[in-house]
Enzyme design. Structure first.
Site, PDB file in Angstrom:
ATOM      1  N   LYS A   1      84.373  44.464  -0.634  1.00 41.36           N
ATOM      2  CA  LYS A   1      84.282  45.860  -0.179  1.00 41.36           C
ATOM      3  C   LYS A   1      84.843  46.031   1.245  1.00 41.36           C
ATOM      4  O   LYS A   1      85.117  45.052   1.924  1.00 41.36           O
ATOM      5  CB  LYS A   1      82.832  46.341  -0.283  1.00 41.36           C
ATOM      6  CG  LYS A   1      82.217  46.143  -1.686  1.00 41.36           C
ATOM      7  CD  LYS A   1      82.790  47.079  -2.757  1.00 41.36           C
ATOM      8  CE  LYS A   1      82.606  46.615  -4.185  1.00 41.36           C
ATOM      9  NZ  LYS A   1      81.349  46.909  -4.819  1.00 41.36           N
TER      10      LYS A   1
HETATM   11  C1  LIG Z   1      80.507  46.728  -6.182  1.00 44.15           C
HETATM   12  C2  LIG Z   1      79.881  47.917  -6.792  1.00 44.15           C
HETATM   13  C3  LIG Z   1      78.492  48.040  -6.913  1.00 44.15           C
HETATM   14  C4  LIG Z   1      77.556  46.904  -6.671  1.00 44.15           C
HETATM   15  O1  LIG Z   1      77.614  46.386  -5.418  1.00 44.15           O
HETATM   16  P1  LIG Z   1      76.820  45.017  -5.096  1.00 44.15           P
HETATM   17  O2  LIG Z   1      76.668  45.054  -3.627  1.00 44.15           O
HETATM   18  O3  LIG Z   1      77.713  43.909  -5.584  1.00 44.15           O
HETATM   19  O4  LIG Z   1      75.545  45.055  -5.830  1.00 44.15           O
HETATM   20  C5  LIG Z   1      77.956  49.229  -7.340  1.00 44.15           C
HETATM   21  N1  LIG Z   1      78.756  50.260  -7.690  1.00 44.15           N
HETATM   22  C6  LIG Z   1      80.096  50.175  -7.629  1.00 44.15           C
HETATM   23  C7  LIG Z   1      80.911  51.363  -7.994  1.00 44.15           C
HETATM   24  C8  LIG Z   1      80.706  48.991  -7.204  1.00 44.15           C
HETATM   25  O5  LIG Z   1      82.036  48.880  -7.183  1.00 44.15           O
END
Ligand SMILES: *Cc1c(COP(=O)(O)O)cnc(C)c1O
Length: 378
Positions: A184
Site C-alpha cells: 500500500k
Molecule cells: C489490501 C486491502 C484490504 C486489506 O488490507 P490488510 O491491511 O492487508 O488487511 C482491504 N481492502 C482492500 C480494498 C484492500 O486492497
C-alpha cells in the site's frame, strides 16, 4: 531490449525507518507501546480525524468498525463486488449478510444509484471502497446513508492521502479503515488503522483490539499504570506492534511526497499510454484527488493473459485488481451471485491490468513499462 526486472510493487524504506526500528528493538518495547501511540496521533492529525486506532491490518480495522457499530446477525451490509476479500469477509464474520452492488465504469467505484436499489429494512451499513486510491462519490453515498439512517464505513485501504472535494479521506463516514500492508502507499509490512470522529467507536475499537481488556500493556506496565485490568468484552488480538509503528511514523511524514510522485508518474503514463491504440487509461474524477495506489488500464481488444505473460517476459510484472467477489467460489455459492448481475464489474475485470506504479521506480523504469506496453500490443 535491456535486461530489466520491474516488480509489481516495492515499499520505499529509508534510513529513518531502519534507525527507528533499531531504536525500537533496543528500547525493549517491541509490541504496542509509545511509538504506536505516537503513530496513532500522527494518523489522526494527517487525515484530520479526532481519533485513530492502530491495529495489525485493515481487515482488523474493518472488522472492529462493524463490531463497534453493533452490526451482526440479521443485518445486511452493502458493498462493492470489485474489492479484495477482506471487505466482505468481515461482514460474514460478524454474522451479517454482505449485499453486493455493481460499480461505475468510469471510476470503478460503487454505483450510488445501485446502493439505493439494494437497501432493505435489514440494511445497516454501507462499505464503499476507494478503488485504487480514488475517492468514491461520497456526497451521494452520504445522502443515501442519511436518508435511510445507515452507517458508512469506508474501506480506504488504497486511499491514505486521497482527497474528496478538497478534504482528505478519513472523516466522511462513521469510520474509515486504512491499510499499511507492504503493497500500500504507506507501508509498515502489516498494519492498519481506524480513523473516526466518534469517541464511542474509538473507545470500543481500542478495547476490542486487545482481548477486550480495558487498558493496554503500555498503560499497565509503565510507571504511570498498574497491574490491574478487566475484560469488558470478548475481544481480539489485533494490536499494532511498535516495530510496525516505527516504520509508520516515518512513512507518514513521507506520504505526501510518495503520493506526489505517484501522481506525477500517473501523468506520464496517461500521456504516453493514451497514444497507444487499444489502451484505456484510468480516469481521475473531477471531485477528488487520486493518489494512484493502482494504475489500472483497460485493454480494448488484446488477450489479457497473453499481455501479462508478454509483459513479464519483458521484465515487467503486472497484476489484476480485482477478481470480483461475485466470481469467487465462496461468495458465488453462498450468496447465489451471477456475473450477469454485475455487468460493469464483469466488463472491467475482463479488460483490466494493473501496471507497476510506485515512488521507488525510476523514470527509466517508467519508460521501460511504457515501451513494453507499446511493444506487446504492436
Ligand atoms: C489490501 C486491502 C484490504 C486489506 O488490507 P490488510 O491491511 O492487508 O488487511 C482491504 N481492502 C482492500 C480494498 C484492500 O486492497
Amino acid at each position: 531490449m535491456e535486461n530489466k526486472y520491474i516488480p509489481f510493487c516495492q515499499p520505499m524504506i529509508g534510513q529513518e525507518e531502519i534507525d527507528e526500528v533499531v531504536d525500537t528493538l533496543k528500547s525493549g518495547w517491541l509490541t504496542t507501546g509509545p511509538k504506536t501511540v505516537r503513530f496513532e496521533k500522527m494518523i489522526a492529525e494527517y487525515v484530520g480525524a479526532k481519533y485513530a486506532v492502530a491495529v495489525n491490518s485493515c481487515t482488523a480495522a474493518l472488522h472492529l468498525s462493524l463490531l463497534a457499530l453493533n452490526i451482526g446477525p440479521g443485518d445486511e451490509v452493502i458493498t462493492t463486488t470489485f474489492t479484495f476479500a477482506s471487505t466482505a469477509n468481515v461482514i460474514v464474520q460478524v454474522g451479517a449478510t454482505p449485499v453486493f452492488v455493481d460499480i461505475n465504469r468510469d471510476s470503478f467505484n460503487i454505483d450510488p444509484e445501485k446502493i439505493r436499489k439494494a437497501i432493505t429494512i435489514r440494511t445497516k451499513a454501507i462499505i464503499p471502497v476507494h478503488y485504487g486510491g480514488q475517492a468514491c462519490d461520497m456526497d451521494r453515498i452520504m445522502e443515501i446513508a442519511g436518508e435511510y439512517k445507515l452507517a458508512v464505513i469506508e474501506d480506504a485501504a488504497h486511499a491514505i492521502g486521497a482527497e474528496y472535494k478538497g478534504r482528505k479521506i478519513g472523516t466522511i463516514g462513521k469510520a474509515t479503515c486504512f491499510s499499511f500492508y507492504v503493497t500500500k502507499n504507506l507501508a509498515t509490512g502489516e498494519g492498519g488503522a481506524i480513523a473516526t470522529d466518534d469517541a464511542d467507536i474509538a473507545a470500543k475499537a481500542e478495547v476490542l483490539k486487545l482481548h477486550g481488556m480495558n487498558r493496554d500493556a503500555w498503560k499497565r506496565y509503565s510507571k504511570k499504570g498498574n497491574w490491574y485490568y478487566e475484560i469488558e468484552e470478548c475481544g481480539w488480538k489485533y494490536n499494532m506492534m511498535d516495530i510496525q509503528a516505527a516504520l509508520g511514523i516515518h512513512q507518514i511524514k513521507k506520504l505526501d511526497g510518495f503520493n506526489r510522485t505517484r501522481r506525477e508518474y500517473a501523468g506520464i503514463y496517461d500521456q504516453e499510454l493514451s497514444k497507444i491504440g487499444g489502451v484505456v487509461i484510468p480516469r481521475e474524477m473531477e471531485y477528488g484527488k487520486h493518489i494512484y495506489h493502482l494504475y489500472p488500464i483497460l485493454l480494448e481488444n488484446a488477450d489479457r493473459a497473453e499481455f501479462i505473460e508478454k509483459m513479464s517476459a519483458n521484465g515487467v510484472q503486472c497484476s489484476v485488481h480485482f477478481i470480483p467477489l461475485h466470481l469467487q467460489p465462496y461468495y458465488r455459492k453462498n450468496f447465489g451471485l451471477k456475473k450477469e448481475d454485475f455487468p460493469n464489474a464483469q466488463w472491467v475485470y475482463e479488460r483490466e491490468v494493473s501496471l507497476p506504479l510506485y515512488p521507488k521506480m525510476s523514470r527509466n523504469d517508467l519508460d521501460h513499462v511504457i515501451h513494453s506496453v507499446r511493444e506487446v500490443l504492436r
